[in-house]
Write a protein that holds these residues in place. Structure first.
Motif, short mmCIF file in Angstrom:
data_model
loop_
_atom_site.label_atom_id
_atom_site.label_comp_id
_atom_site.label_asym_id
_atom_site.label_seq_id
_atom_site.Cartn_x
_atom_site.Cartn_y
_atom_site.Cartn_z
N PRO A 26 -27.22 17.45 -4.68
CA PRO A 26 -27.43 17.85 -6.05
C PRO A 26 -27.20 19.48 -6.06
O PRO A 26 -27.45 20.32 -4.57
CB PRO A 26 -28.61 17.22 -5.97
CG PRO A 26 -29.14 16.19 -5.08
CD PRO A 26 -28.16 16.86 -4.02
N LYS A 95 -19.09 14.39 -8.41
CA LYS A 95 -19.98 13.16 -8.88
C LYS A 95 -21.71 14.28 -8.52
O LYS A 95 -22.47 13.16 -8.71
CB LYS A 95 -19.90 12.29 -8.23
CG LYS A 95 -18.94 11.49 -8.54
CD LYS A 95 -18.68 9.80 -7.62
CE LYS A 95 -17.33 9.14 -8.94
NZ LYS A 95 -17.48 7.80 -8.01
N PRO A 97 -24.82 16.10 -8.60
CA PRO A 97 -26.18 15.63 -9.41
C PRO A 97 -26.36 16.82 -10.05
O PRO A 97 -26.57 17.70 -9.37
CB PRO A 97 -27.11 15.14 -9.40
CG PRO A 97 -27.53 14.25 -8.17
CD PRO A 97 -25.93 14.34 -7.21
N LEU A 99 -28.76 20.05 -12.19
CA LEU A 99 -30.64 19.76 -12.24
C LEU A 99 -30.49 21.16 -12.54
O LEU A 99 -30.32 22.25 -12.26
CB LEU A 99 -31.82 19.83 -11.64
CG LEU A 99 -30.97 17.66 -11.12
CD1 LEU A 99 -30.57 17.83 -10.06
CD2 LEU A 99 -32.21 17.45 -10.81
N HIS A 123 -24.75 14.53 -21.13
CA HIS A 123 -24.61 14.11 -20.28
C HIS A 123 -24.06 14.93 -18.55
O HIS A 123 -23.82 14.72 -18.05
CB HIS A 123 -23.36 13.02 -20.36
CG HIS A 123 -23.81 11.79 -21.17
ND1 HIS A 123 -24.96 11.45 -21.63
CD2 HIS A 123 -22.66 11.24 -21.94
CE1 HIS A 123 -24.90 10.45 -22.49
NE2 HIS A 123 -23.35 10.43 -23.06
N LEU A 125 -26.32 17.16 -18.08
CA LEU A 125 -27.60 17.33 -17.46
C LEU A 125 -28.09 16.12 -16.46
O LEU A 125 -28.09 15.38 -17.50
CB LEU A 125 -28.29 17.82 -17.48
CG LEU A 125 -29.67 18.41 -17.10
CD1 LEU A 125 -29.04 20.14 -16.14
CD2 LEU A 125 -30.08 19.94 -18.28
N ASP A 126 -28.58 16.46 -15.39
CA ASP A 126 -28.96 14.32 -14.69
C ASP A 126 -30.81 15.08 -14.70
O ASP A 126 -31.66 14.14 -14.97
CB ASP A 126 -28.64 14.80 -13.76
CG ASP A 126 -27.29 14.17 -13.59
OD1 ASP A 126 -26.68 13.32 -13.99
OD2 ASP A 126 -26.45 15.36 -13.14
N GLY A 127 -30.81 16.39 -14.94
CA GLY A 127 -32.48 16.27 -14.98
C GLY A 127 -33.26 17.12 -15.40
O GLY A 127 -32.62 18.50 -15.09
N ALA A 185 -32.55 15.07 -20.81
CA ALA A 185 -33.02 15.22 -19.34
C ALA A 185 -34.22 14.32 -18.58
O ALA A 185 -35.21 14.95 -19.18
CB ALA A 185 -31.76 15.88 -18.51
N LEU A 255 -33.81 9.13 -9.65
CA LEU A 255 -32.75 9.71 -10.43
C LEU A 255 -31.91 9.06 -10.23
O LEU A 255 -30.85 8.31 -10.81
CB LEU A 255 -32.83 11.08 -10.50
CG LEU A 255 -33.16 12.22 -11.82
CD1 LEU A 255 -32.50 13.32 -11.29
CD2 LEU A 255 -33.98 11.59 -13.54
N ASN A 256 -31.76 8.82 -8.96
CA ASN A 256 -30.44 7.90 -8.31
C ASN A 256 -31.20 6.79 -8.35
O ASN A 256 -29.90 5.34 -8.54
CB ASN A 256 -30.79 8.05 -6.87
CG ASN A 256 -30.15 9.84 -6.34
OD1 ASN A 256 -29.29 10.56 -7.49
ND2 ASN A 256 -30.48 9.99 -5.23
N GLN A 258 -31.51 4.69 -11.49
CA GLN A 258 -31.87 4.86 -13.25
C GLN A 258 -31.01 4.18 -13.10
O GLN A 258 -29.79 3.96 -12.63
CB GLN A 258 -31.99 6.32 -13.66
CG GLN A 258 -32.89 6.71 -13.56
CD GLN A 258 -33.07 7.91 -14.54
OE1 GLN A 258 -33.46 8.19 -15.58
NE2 GLN A 258 -32.34 9.08 -14.40
#
Length: 258
Positions: A26, A95, A97, A99, A123, A125-127, A185, A255-256, A258
């Motif tokens: 990430p 791919k 992630p 953050l 979409h 931002l993942d966290g 996020a 997060l992974n 989800q």
């Protein structure tokens, strides 16, 4: 290195890379705490602790490029996020992630970038990781009134006055005042029992949860030196690193899954 962003031009940044084998690690955009009074491009124990979990950490200079009065740091921070979203393969894979993370005033900036990402870059931002974020310009919480040293309260008062001196108090500038939090996020929110920013940190977590945002929150015990992350001086040994690394890794795993 220098990041060539579309909106803010060249932005100096430090990169803390994980091992070469972790090509899909990430990517975390990290904002340092400076009480809104200008950044210092120096070693940061929080960023180093997170990088030690196998993360690629990007630390931009968001104040040196365009100044430290709102909205300039936000515009620079969001420009860097947009750049990383497009060019993340250069630091990981397409791919990997993405953050944002911040400490104190950097936590304010991370929360604001997350809000703007929801509004303008869905979409991307993942966290978001908010570590004792400085979110409320009114500074009226019980934990600040009872726990913050006088010099720290003065520094934050001066910092807020400076940050908002452009005449704008947009929700992006003070996320604690934002009434529209749905859709941002997922967040990891960390404070400690002896943190002067304890109350506003947890109040923001509660507001996110009420908006149906997935939140992981953690309160460290007193006596771990947590307030030192934003320069609050004390005699307490600094022992929070292992706990923060564990909380961060658990958050990534959630997060992974989800």
């Amino acid at each position: 290195m220098t990041l060539e962003t579309a909106a803010s031009g060249s932005v100096p940044a430090r990169i803390l890379n994980c091992s070469a084998q972790c090509t899909s690690a990430p990517i975390l955009l990290f904002f340092r705490g400076c009480a809104f009074q200008g950044d210092k491009n120096e070693a940061n124990l929080v960023a180093e602790t997170i990088a030690g979990t196998g993360i690629t950490v990007v630390i931009p200079d968001c104040c040196g490029v365009s100044g430290s009065v709102f909205p300039s740091p936000l515009e620079t921070g969001f420009a860097v996020l947009s750049h990383l979203a497009r060019k993340r393969a250069g630091l990981g894979t397409r791919k990997s992630p993405l953050l944002v993370c911040g400490v104190e005033s950097g936590g304010n900036l991370a929360a604001a970038v997350a809000l703007k990402a929801r509004d303008h870059c869905e979409h991307a931002l993942d966290g978001q990781v908010l570590l004792s974020p400085l979110l409320d310009p009114y500074m009226g919480s019980a934990s600040i009134r009872s726990g913050a040293p006088v010099d720290m309260r003065n520094r934050w008062t001066e910092g807020w006055s400076h940050y908002l001196s452009g005449g704008l108090c947009h929700p992006y500038a003070a996320p604690r005042t934002c009434s529209r939090l749905a859709g941002v996020a997922p967040a990891l929110v960390v404070t400690s029992e002896d943190d002067p920013l304890h109350d506003e940190t947890l109040a923001y977590a509660v507001a996110l949860i009420a908006a149906n945002v997935k939140v992981s929150q953690h309160i460290l015990p007193a006596g771990m030196g947590w307030p030192s992350i934003y320069g609050c001086k004390g005699d307490t040994p600094v022992t929070w690193q292992e706990s923060l690394a564990r909380q961060f890794s658990d958050f990534l795993n959630s997060l992974n899954n989800q």
